[in-house]
Write an enzyme that holds these catalytic residues in place. Structure first.
Site, short mmCIF file in Angstrom:
data_model
loop_
_atom_site.label_atom_id
_atom_site.label_comp_id
_atom_site.label_asym_id
_atom_site.label_seq_id
_atom_site.Cartn_x
_atom_site.Cartn_y
_atom_site.Cartn_z
N HIS A 46 0.72 -1.11 0.05
CA HIS A 46 0.05 -0.09 0.07
C HIS A 46 0.84 1.10 0.06
CE1 HIS A 46 1.15 0.24 4.03
NE2 HIS A 46 0.57 -0.91 4.25
N HIS A 54 3.93 1.62 2.21
CA HIS A 54 5.19 0.64 1.74
C HIS A 54 5.71 1.38 0.57
CE1 HIS A 54 2.88 -2.94 2.90
NE2 HIS A 54 3.96 -3.28 3.63
#
Ligand code: PAF
Length: 275
Positions: A30, A33
């Protein structure tokens, strides 16, 4: 982006990669990250990432089997984020035989907070992180502050074992309504998703009260617990701790963080805010 499924291939790529920053993940990536990947680029010639769902850090009855595996989408996001090399081993590469040697972080750091509710989690996490750092041998490795206790344990492990890597922390990324991004948010039903930002709001209230001079931590923690419980949550802990070692503060001028974990339906969410 090159994808490596063996240690040999990864090491051959690493040898020619210059200064390297590494972001280990369990996939289902997501924006949190991806922000770490962007941050990693500022530190290095090449960014390496890994995707490996590490069985060792899941307890019995936890979500290892249903943890989302989204390799195709992850590869597209990593490529777009400028990651040069992805290490995506399967279990036979990471654990060709059952792992018999473990990193056992200090119980004072693993028996509290997350460790109290997820026994063995941090041994499994630290073991795989040590192994990944040994495989990739980056100059810099990045971890998000959302897993605050994990970040502290990794930082201490690196220092105490004199590992030649610098740990860099990434800020928690949130949706507009305050929910910290997490792969586990995908487990939430629409009703639970609407309720989930209360966790952040509750922590923000504690943070703001302390900043405004309210130092009755027990009262603040108890009220927060009751607020969540009244809205259908099952809190595991809500605790104001020292940032440095996550122990209860001795003085209110210690640098502090408030941390929480609570179940909403079947989904266990964690969050924290520095004070
Ligand atoms: O934070 C995670 O995703 C995992 O705990 C990590 C650091 C990749 C180790 O498996």
């Amino acid at each position: 982006m090159q994808i490596h499924t063996t240690i040999e291939s990864l090491r051959a790529a690493r040898a020619g990669a210059g200064r390297t920053a590494f972001v280990p993940t369990m996939g289902n990536l997501h924006a949190g990250h991806i922000a770490l990947m962007g941050q990693a680029r500022e530190h290095a010639d090449s960014v390496f990432a890994s995707v490996f769902v590490n069985r060792l850090q899941f307890g019995a009855g936890e979500d290892f089997d249903r943890y989302p595996r989204t390799m195709q989408a992850d590869c597209e996001k990593l490529e777009a984020a400028g990651v040069a090399h992805l290490f995506a081993p399967d279990e036979s590469v990471m654990y060709p035989q059952p792992q018999r040697y473990f990193v056992a972080p200090a119980p004072a750091q693993t028996a509290i907070l997350e460790g109290e509710f997820r026994p063995g989690h941090f041994d499994g996490m630290a073991t795989v992180v040590l192994k990944l750092l040994n495989i990739v041998q980056p100059e810099v490795a990045l971890f998000g502050k959302k897993d605050y206790q994990q970040l502290m344990i990794i930082t201490n492990m690196v220092r105490e074992f004199a590992l030649p890597v610098r740990i860099v922390a990434g800020d928690t990324i949130r949706t507009d309504d305050g929910l910290a991004l997490s792969s586990r948010n995908g487990y939430l039903s629409p009703e639970e998703r609407a309720e989930a930002p209360r966790l952040h709001r509750t922590l923000a209230r504690i943070r703001d009260a302390i900043r405004a001079g309210d130092h009755d931590l027990l009262k603040l923690e108890t009220e927060a617990h009751a607020e969540l419980a009244a809205h259908g949550w099952a809190p595991d802990y809500i605790a104001v701790r020292r940032r440095a070692d996550l122990q209860p503060p001795a003085h209110m001028d210690d640098a502090l963080v408030v941390l929480a974990a609570a179940k909403l339906g079947r989904t266990r969410l964690i969050d924290n805010l520095e004070i």
